[in-house]
Write a protein that holds these residues in place. Structure first.
Motif, PDB file in Angstrom:
ATOM      1  N   LEU A   1     -56.083  47.403 125.535  1.00  0.00           N
ATOM      2  CA  LEU A   1     -57.232  47.200 126.171  1.00  0.00           C
ATOM      3  C   LEU A   1     -58.030  46.997 124.566  1.00  0.00           C
ATOM      4  N   ASP A   2     -57.524  46.791 123.937  1.00  0.00           N
ATOM      5  CA  ASP A   2     -58.310  47.147 122.397  1.00  0.00           C
ATOM      6  C   ASP A   2     -58.273  45.709 122.047  1.00  0.00           C
ATOM      7  N   ARG A   3     -59.702  45.152 122.514  1.00  0.00           N
ATOM      8  CA  ARG A   3     -59.757  43.890 121.895  1.00  0.00           C
ATOM      9  C   ARG A   3     -61.033  43.516 122.465  1.00  0.00           C
ATOM     10  N   ARG A   4     -61.672  42.534 121.893  1.00  0.00           N
ATOM     11  CA  ARG A   4     -62.575  41.676 121.621  1.00  0.00           C
ATOM     12  C   ARG A   4     -62.920  40.664 122.458  1.00  0.00           C
ATOM     13  N   LEU A   5     -64.108  40.690 124.407  1.00  0.00           N
ATOM     14  CA  LEU A   5     -63.797  39.533 124.791  1.00  0.00           C
ATOM     15  C   LEU A   5     -64.635  38.483 124.457  1.00  0.00           C
ATOM     16  N   ASP A   6     -64.412  37.502 124.408  1.00  0.00           N
ATOM     17  CA  ASP A   6     -65.142  36.071 124.418  1.00  0.00           C
ATOM     18  C   ASP A   6     -66.101  35.995 125.822  1.00  0.00           C
ATOM     19  N   VAL A   7     -67.463  36.017 125.529  1.00  0.00           N
ATOM     20  CA  VAL A   7     -67.213  35.531 127.340  1.00  0.00           C
ATOM     21  C   VAL A   7     -68.490  34.345 127.674  1.00  0.00           C
ATOM     22  N   LEU A   8     -68.307  34.084 126.602  1.00  0.00           N
ATOM     23  CA  LEU A   8     -69.991  33.205 126.349  1.00  0.00           C
ATOM     24  C   LEU A   8     -69.833  31.958 127.643  1.00  0.00           C
ATOM     25  N   ASP A   9     -68.874  31.201 127.591  1.00  0.00           N
ATOM     26  CA  ASP A   9     -68.861  29.998 128.581  1.00  0.00           C
ATOM     27  C   ASP A   9     -69.296  30.683 129.812  1.00  0.00           C
TER      28      ASP A   9
ATOM     29  N   ALA B   1     -72.201  31.627 130.991  1.00  0.00           N
ATOM     30  CA  ALA B   1     -73.666  31.047 131.046  1.00  0.00           C
ATOM     31  C   ALA B   1     -74.289  32.523 131.553  1.00  0.00           C
ATOM     32  N   THR B   2     -73.725  34.185 131.069  1.00  0.00           N
ATOM     33  CA  THR B   2     -74.727  34.915 130.919  1.00  0.00           C
ATOM     34  C   THR B   2     -75.410  35.454 129.818  1.00  0.00           C
ATOM     35  N   PRO B   3     -76.341  36.193 129.896  1.00  0.00           N
ATOM     36  CA  PRO B   3     -77.088  36.574 129.013  1.00  0.00           C
ATOM     37  C   PRO B   3     -75.794  37.474 127.628  1.00  0.00           C
ATOM     38  N   VAL B   4     -74.359  37.482 128.077  1.00  0.00           N
ATOM     39  CA  VAL B   4     -73.435  38.743 127.191  1.00  0.00           C
ATOM     40  C   VAL B   4     -72.906  37.560 126.613  1.00  0.00           C
ATOM     41  N   ARG B   5     -72.294  37.633 125.111  1.00  0.00           N
ATOM     42  CA  ARG B   5     -71.593  37.478 124.323  1.00  0.00           C
ATOM     43  C   ARG B   5     -70.050  37.568 124.143  1.00  0.00           C
ATOM     44  N   THR B   6     -69.906  38.541 123.860  1.00  0.00           N
ATOM     45  CA  THR B   6     -69.210  39.660 123.507  1.00  0.00           C
ATOM     46  C   THR B   6     -69.164  41.153 124.257  1.00  0.00           C
ATOM     47  N   VAL B   7     -67.518  40.884 124.631  1.00  0.00           N
ATOM     48  CA  VAL B   7     -67.190  42.344 125.062  1.00  0.00           C
ATOM     49  C   VAL B   7     -66.448  43.202 124.503  1.00  0.00           C
ATOM     50  N   ASP B   8     -66.522  44.195 123.590  1.00  0.00           N
ATOM     51  CA  ASP B   8     -65.633  44.364 122.764  1.00  0.00           C
ATOM     52  C   ASP B   8     -65.325  46.358 122.621  1.00  0.00           C
ATOM     53  N   THR B   9     -63.972  46.805 122.734  1.00  0.00           N
ATOM     54  CA  THR B   9     -63.246  48.139 123.471  1.00  0.00           C
ATOM     55  C   THR B   9     -62.706  48.625 122.245  1.00  0.00           C
ATOM     56  N   ARG B  10     -63.156  49.371 122.061  1.00  0.00           N
ATOM     57  CA  ARG B  10     -62.314  50.166 120.954  1.00  0.00           C
ATOM     58  C   ARG B  10     -61.842  51.264 120.327  1.00  0.00           C
ATOM     59  N   PRO B  11     -60.717  51.474 120.411  1.00  0.00           N
ATOM     60  CA  PRO B  11     -60.951  53.606 120.890  1.00  0.00           C
ATOM     61  C   PRO B  11     -61.419  53.478 119.192  1.00  0.00           C
ATOM     62  N   GLU B  12     -62.328  55.423 119.241  1.00  0.00           N
ATOM     63  CA  GLU B  12     -63.376  56.170 117.807  1.00  0.00           C
ATOM     64  C   GLU B  12     -62.984  57.568 117.806  1.00  0.00           C
ATOM     65  N   GLY B  13     -61.337  57.592 117.039  1.00  0.00           N
ATOM     66  CA  GLY B  13     -61.658  59.104 117.081  1.00  0.00           C
ATOM     67  C   GLY B  13     -60.650  59.478 118.418  1.00  0.00           C
ATOM     68  N   SER B  14     -61.101  60.820 119.711  1.00  0.00           N
ATOM     69  CA  SER B  14     -60.561  60.740 120.151  1.00  0.00           C
ATOM     70  C   SER B  14     -61.336  60.354 121.319  1.00  0.00           C
ATOM     71  N   SER B  15     -62.448  59.420 121.519  1.00  0.00           N
ATOM     72  CA  SER B  15     -63.321  58.851 122.165  1.00  0.00           C
ATOM     73  C   SER B  15     -63.070  57.368 122.746  1.00  0.00           C
TER      74      SER B  15
END
Length: 746
Positions: free
Chosen positions: A214-222, A224-238
């Motif tokens: 799940l550590d990835r970047r989703l490109d959802v521009l196609d 046709a919503t206000p959302v362009r990308t969804v980026d999920t990544r770990p930050e330490g313990s969070s």
């Protein structure tokens, strides 16, 4: 497998044992009497709360930022003299106790969020807070026991983040074009912090693991919503989830059980207009952080960011220090200009920047130059044909003489207002052709022509239909008797007679005449041929002898005046006669009168329609002579419609329906009046009930002979019964319809 399941269930069991079971007993009215603090090893500490009785189950929650623990005791009052208690522990700042009529709240302010637990010992509640090295609590919504740490028969602490992770990340497009980011959590008590930074929505899940896939970047521009990308990544313990959006949008974040949803909705035009009215700057956001940078360089950066052509005056100079984070570029530009006393003018995609005084002076010189050009420009004459309006009325609308302007009377009456034409311009109205003849410069005439095109338009028309309905119902029932008796007999040598009234004894045919008076034998009357005439009963309404006519010979006269049916009986003997008449009347009727006047008129124009007659009558004048006057008995509709921008109609109405009444007083006829005057708002094509009148009258009367009329059954012969009821209802309706232009073209 069984061991893992036990490790997952065990914190829940301990939380229940530590938090819920101690409060299962009866709860009485309790007050907070004392608070004490105790230091524990590893920088931990305890807060003990002593109550006067067993306290109710508290509601607890924790906040990550700012770090604090909150316990609410419903129905508990505080008797503490001091509200704020300063703490000298490494991870604690202070404890605050506040009390209201509904509850008492304990707030523990920390330097860093950590795990905590609570236990009850009779009337005492002990809150234990771990040191700063403890695992941070992540459940801000637990009911009482702290999140991730419990002590109840087992002193082994449980790690707060153990077993907490994001199981799945999904994206979908909603029905309204919104972008929906759905994150599936392993546990519903995971704490999350959501913030908006520029065009990014950042959600941070504390003490939560993220699988590698799940550590990835989703490109959802196609989508046709206000959302362009969804980026999920770990930050330490969070775990940090960054949603990047574009355009104008609003977002909503909420959690349902183990699913956390971030919905990004595009703004509708109405919502966008409302947002712009609240915040004047709508440019794309940028960040600037410079120390002692030249103003010209900042302007160049903004021009490059917005793809605008920049023209800066030579007098623009100086340096500026600024730190602007995520602000609209037009707001950043205004801040820089105001800080340095500058101003801007935007013409197309060219941005001119100069000192405010320099721009004002330049515009003043430009106005004077334009004025000189206007004074030197040649005059031309044009004819403007007015199509729908009245040229004279349109001219008067714009006509302002010098006396009104306060400049003397240098112009004549033909001069139009100086705000429309120049001082050298003039106008003449030709009523025959409905034309305005203008003489002025070409620019002023063009301005006047554009103004006339906006005003000289056909007025929308409205058809108003009114309906007046008068319904009447009447019922009448009457029953009465008339009877009379006459007779005579000889008693003791005297004649004794009886009858309805004394005048009956003078009638020649009275039966008393059958007995001799003073020894003279009775001689029956004869006709012209000498034939004897038989005695008859006086006919009602006949004037026989000196009798009273209609009531002659009647003992009881309670008959119906104009009966619908009659039944009479008569008994005659040699010395008496008896007559009886039964009359009855029953009348029922129903009438409905409908009047429907209709009129067509323009917007804001009064229309009147009426139909009826004028009633003439003689009236005395002051000189003693008579004159003929008239009263109107007409059906009248008077209306002024006004069409609103949303195609509804405001009606100023007067509806009247008058008729001649039967009564006449002093030769002057009276009128039955039905009218209504009102103002109402009606939708196009809708029918509105403007008003109504309902009248009901019921009459039940009885006329009788005293005493005799009260005799059961027989008393009917001595009384007259009358019963009547009348109903009258008036309703007034109105229906306006806007006439479309297509119907007029036909």
């Amino acid at each position: 497998m069984k061991k893992d399941r036990l490790r997952i269930i065990r914190p829940t069991v301990l939380l229940v044992l530590a938090g819920l079971l101690p409060f299962a007993g009866a709860v009485g009215a309790a007050t907070l009497e004392d608070i004490s603090f105790t230091s524990l090893p590893d920088n931990a500490f305890e807060i003990a709360l002593d109550f006067s009785a067993v306290p109710p189950e508290p509601e607890s929650y924790a906040l990550e930022s700012p770090a604090r623990i909150v316990l609410d005791f419903p129905g508990v009052q505080s008797n503490l003299q001091q509200r704020r208690h300063e703490l000298s522990y490494e991870n604690a700042r202070n404890a605050v106790v506040v009390s209201t009529r509904e509850k008492t709240r304990l707030v523990v302010n920390l330097n860093r969020m950590t795990s905590y637990s609570a236990m009850q010992e009779d009337t005492r509640i002990v809150l234990r807070v771990q040191g700063a090295t403890g695992t941070a609590a992540t459940d801000s919504g637990s009911s009482f026991a702290g999140s991730g740490f419990a002590v109840r028969g087992d002193d082994t602490p449980l790690a707060a983040g153990e077993g907490r992770a994001i199981r799945n990340v999904d994206f979908a497009r909603g029905e309204r074009g919104e972008g929906i980011v759905t994150l599936t959590l392993s546990a519903p008590e995971i704490s999350v912090d959501v913030q908006q930074t520029g065009n990014r929505i950042v959600a941070e899940f504390f003490q939560t693991a993220l699988p590698d896939h799940l550590d990835r970047r989703l490109d959802v521009l196609d989508f046709a919503t206000p959302v362009r990308t969804v980026d999920t990544r770990p930050e330490g313990s969070s775990t940090r989830v960054t949603v990047e959006a574009g355009g104008e949008y609003d977002y909503l974040a909420y959690q349902t059980d183990s699913q956390y949803v971030i919905s990004v909705d595009p703004l509708t035009p109405a919502e966008l207009e409302e947002r712009r009215s609240q915040f004047a700057y709508v440019g794309e956001r940028l960040s600037l952080n410079f120390q002692d940078i030249e103003v010209r360089s900042v302007l160049q950066l903004i021009a490059d960011f917005t793809d605008l052509n920049l023209v800066a005056s030579d007098t623009v100079s100086g340096s500026i220090t600024l730190r602007l984070q995520n602000v609209p570029w037009d707001q950043a530009l205004d801040i820089v200009l105001k800080a340095k006393g500058l101003d801007k003018r935007l013409e197309g995609n060219v941005l001119l920047v100069a000192p405010a005084a320099e721009i004002a002076e330049r515009e003043r010189l430009q106005v004077e130059a334009n004025k000189q050009l206007q004074e030197l420009a040649p005059l031309v004459t044009e004819f403007i044909r007015i199509r729908y309006a009245d040229a004279a009325e349109l001219f008067e609308l714009f006509n302002v003489r010098d006396d009104d302007m306060g400049r003397g009377s240098r112009w004549d009456d033909r001069t139009a207002t100086s705000s429309i034409l120049s001082e050298r311009g003039s106008a003449i109205v030709d009523k025959r052709t409905n034309t305005i003849i203008l003489t002025d410069t070409a620019d002023k005439i063009s301005d006047f022509r554009r103004l006339v095109e906006q005003i000289d338009i056909p007025v929308r028309q409205v058809e108003i239909s009114a309906r007046i309905v008068v319904a009447t119902t009447d019922f009448r029932k009457e029953l009465g008797f008339r009877w009379g008796a006459q007779g005579a007999s000889e008693v003791g040598g005297n004649v004794v007679g009886f009858g309805g009234n004394i005048e009956n004894f003078t009638v020649p045919y009275n039966p008393m005449n059958r007995f001799p008076r003073g020894g003279a034998p009775y001689v029956p009357p004869v006709d012209e041929d000498g034939e004897p005439v038989a005695p008859i009963t006086p006919t009602p309404g006949a004037d026989v002898g000196t009798s009273k006519g209609d009531n002659a010979g009647l003992n009881v006269d309670l008959g119906v005046a104009n009966p619908a049916g009659q039944l009479a009986l008569q008994l005659l003997t040699d010395n008496a006669y008896l007559d009886l008449e039964l009359s009855a009347l029953e009348n029922a009727g129903y009438a409905e009168i409908a009047s429907q006047p209709k009129v067509l008129t323009g917007d804001k124009q009064k229309a009147i329609i009426r139909s009826g007659k004028e009633v003439a009558y003689q009236e005395a004048t002051s000189s003693g002579a008579t004159s003929t006057s008239f009263k109107e008995a007409v059906l009248k509709l008077e209306v002024t419609p006004q069409i609103t921008p949303d195609n509804r109609i405001i009606l100023d109405l007067f509806i009247s329906q008058n008729s001649v009444a039967a009564e006449v007083f002093g030769g002057v006829p009276s009128l039955d009046i039905t009218d209504i005057e009102t103002k109402a708002l009606v939708g196009d094509g809708q029918t509105l009930v403007l008003g109504g009148i309902f009248q009901y009258q019921e009459l039940d009367s009885q006329t009788k002979v005293p005493v005799l009329g009260d005799i059961p059954y027989l008393g009917r012969l001595f009384r007259n019964d009358f019963r009547a009821s009348d109903k009258r209802e008036i309703l007034i309706f109105v229906t306006p319809r806007i006439v479309e232009d297509q119907l007029l073209d036909r």
